[in-house]
Design a protein around this motif. Structure first.
Motif, PDB file in Angstrom:
ATOM      1  N   VAL A   1      58.270  20.184  79.245  1.00 52.86           N
ATOM      2  CA  VAL A   1      57.465  20.148  80.465  1.00 52.86           C
ATOM      3  C   VAL A   1      58.098  19.157  81.425  1.00 52.86           C
ATOM      4  CG1 VAL A   1      55.182  19.586  81.429  1.00 52.86           C
ATOM      5  CG2 VAL A   1      55.353  20.639  79.159  1.00 52.86           C
ATOM      6  N   LEU A   2      58.077  19.497  82.707  1.00 60.32           N
ATOM      7  CA  LEU A   2      58.458  18.551  83.760  1.00 60.32           C
ATOM      8  C   LEU A   2      57.242  18.350  84.649  1.00 60.32           C
ATOM      9  CD1 LEU A   2      60.376  16.835  85.482  1.00 60.32           C
ATOM     10  CD2 LEU A   2      61.000  18.949  86.692  1.00 60.32           C
ATOM     11  N   VAL A   3      56.874  17.098  84.855  1.00 60.89           N
ATOM     12  CA  VAL A   3      55.787  16.731  85.755  1.00 60.89           C
ATOM     13  C   VAL A   3      56.437  15.974  86.904  1.00 60.89           C
ATOM     14  CG1 VAL A   3      53.613  15.476  85.990  1.00 60.89           C
ATOM     15  CG2 VAL A   3      54.199  16.550  83.796  1.00 60.89           C
TER      16      VAL A   3
ATOM     17  N   HIS B   1      57.454  24.639  81.455  1.00 55.61           N
ATOM     18  CA  HIS B   1      56.422  24.469  82.483  1.00 55.61           C
ATOM     19  C   HIS B   1      56.810  23.334  83.422  1.00 55.61           C
ATOM     20  CE1 HIS B   1      53.893  27.036  80.037  1.00 55.61           C
ATOM     21  NE2 HIS B   1      54.141  26.241  79.013  1.00 55.61           N
ATOM     22  N   THR B   2      56.641  23.570  84.720  1.00 52.28           N
ATOM     23  CA  THR B   2      56.846  22.530  85.732  1.00 52.28           C
ATOM     24  C   THR B   2      55.523  22.337  86.449  1.00 52.28           C
ATOM     25  OG1 THR B   2      59.159  23.144  86.008  1.00 52.28           O
ATOM     26  CG2 THR B   2      58.157  21.844  87.773  1.00 52.28           C
ATOM     27  N   ILE B   3      55.006  21.122  86.408  1.00 52.97           N
ATOM     28  CA  ILE B   3      53.702  20.803  86.987  1.00 52.97           C
ATOM     29  C   ILE B   3      53.910  19.888  88.181  1.00 52.97           C
ATOM     30  CG2 ILE B   3      51.458  19.719  86.568  1.00 52.97           C
ATOM     31  CD1 ILE B   3      51.957  20.396  83.537  1.00 52.97           C
ATOM     32  N   LEU B   4      53.342  20.265  89.322  1.00 56.93           N
ATOM     33  CA  LEU B   4      53.483  19.476  90.549  1.00 56.93           C
ATOM     34  C   LEU B   4      52.242  18.622  90.770  1.00 56.93           C
ATOM     35  CD1 LEU B   4      55.122  22.162  92.864  1.00 56.93           C
ATOM     36  CD2 LEU B   4      56.218  20.461  91.370  1.00 56.93           C
ATOM     37  N   LEU B   5      52.444  17.309  90.710  1.00 56.59           N
ATOM     38  CA  LEU B   5      51.344  16.347  90.796  1.00 56.59           C
ATOM     39  C   LEU B   5      50.576  16.403  92.106  1.00 56.59           C
ATOM     40  CD1 LEU B   5      53.153  13.237  89.303  1.00 56.59           C
ATOM     41  CD2 LEU B   5      51.284  14.513  88.243  1.00 56.59           C
ATOM     42  N   ASP B   6      51.259  16.713  93.185  1.00 61.79           N
ATOM     43  CA  ASP B   6      50.635  16.634  94.510  1.00 61.79           C
ATOM     44  C   ASP B   6      50.136  17.977  95.029  1.00 61.79           C
ATOM     45  OD1 ASP B   6      53.264  17.520  94.696  1.00 61.79           O
ATOM     46  OD2 ASP B   6      53.661  16.488  96.578  1.00 61.79           O
TER      47      ASP B   6
ATOM     48  N   TYR C   1      48.956  20.807  89.572  1.00 63.36           N
ATOM     49  CA  TYR C   1      48.265  19.839  88.718  1.00 63.36           C
ATOM     50  C   TYR C   1      46.749  19.944  88.878  1.00 63.36           C
ATOM     51  CZ  TYR C   1      46.654  15.323  86.971  1.00 63.36           C
ATOM     52  OH  TYR C   1      45.996  14.336  86.297  1.00 63.36           O
ATOM     53  N   GLY C   2      46.283  19.951  90.113  1.00 60.74           N
ATOM     54  CA  GLY C   2      44.847  19.973  90.369  1.00 60.74           C
ATOM     55  C   GLY C   2      44.165  21.169  89.742  1.00 60.74           C
TER      56      GLY C   2
END
Length: 172
Positions: free
Chosen positions: A66-68, A89-94, A108-109
């Motif tokens: 996973v990449l956050v 999986h790549t998760i975008l924090l913003d 992310y949200g």
């Protein structure tokens, strides 16, 4: 942190798999690190000033599941090489709305909001892998240094002792 751990589990991430974090010091990055620890995944922080090559090298060496990251860092440093990474999986924090996430990424949200707030997370043992750091790589290929949960607990105890904090004090 429970919801993030449960979200990763819901994506099929298994305990011991590596969750790489490429972000500045934003609150959600801390939640992701603590959630990874809580879910018995291995947190792997990456220096956000790294260029694409050092990022790729460490993610391949560390077998990233996973990449956050943030949408800006994803665009500038990761998107062009995503097909060469072991990341599932790549998760975008913003990003909060999945409809606004670039193709192949997760918001992310939306991911965390879909999880019930009270999630049961299995306890860790002191010998469970917790954090994977890499050396600078200035003298060759970066080397990974794996830290276990027992070491993380000792960091907390040391912090309490050094700063005179009592158990339960908030110091994050």
């Amino acid at each position: 942190t429970s919801a993030f751990a449960a979200a990763l589990r819901g994506l099929g991430v298994q305990p011991g798999e590596r969750v790489f974090l490429l972000a500045g010091r934003v609150p959600r990055a801390y939640v992701a690190v603590l959630g990874a620890l809580r879910g018995r995944f291995v947190a792997c922080p990456l220096f956000s000033a790294f260029g694409p090559d050092p990022i790729e090298q460490r993610m391949v060496l560390g077998d990233a599941a996973v990449l956050v990251t943030t949408s800006a860092l994803f665009r500038r440093k990761v998107a062009a090489m995503l097909d060469r990474l072991p990341v599932r999986h790549t998760i975008l924090l913003d990003v909060d709305d999945q409809a606004l996430a670039p193709e192949g990424t997760l918001a992310y949200g939306a991911l965390v909001d879909a999880i019930a707030p009270a999630v049961d997370v299995a306890p860790t043992s002191p010998a469970d892998p917790a954090v994977l750091h890499f050396t600078s790589g200035t003298t060759g290929t970066p080397k990974g240094a794996l830290h276990v949960h027992g070491a993380v607990a000792m960091h907390r105890a040391t912090t309490e002792d050094v700063f005179g904090l009592e158990r339960g004090d908030v110091y994050w």
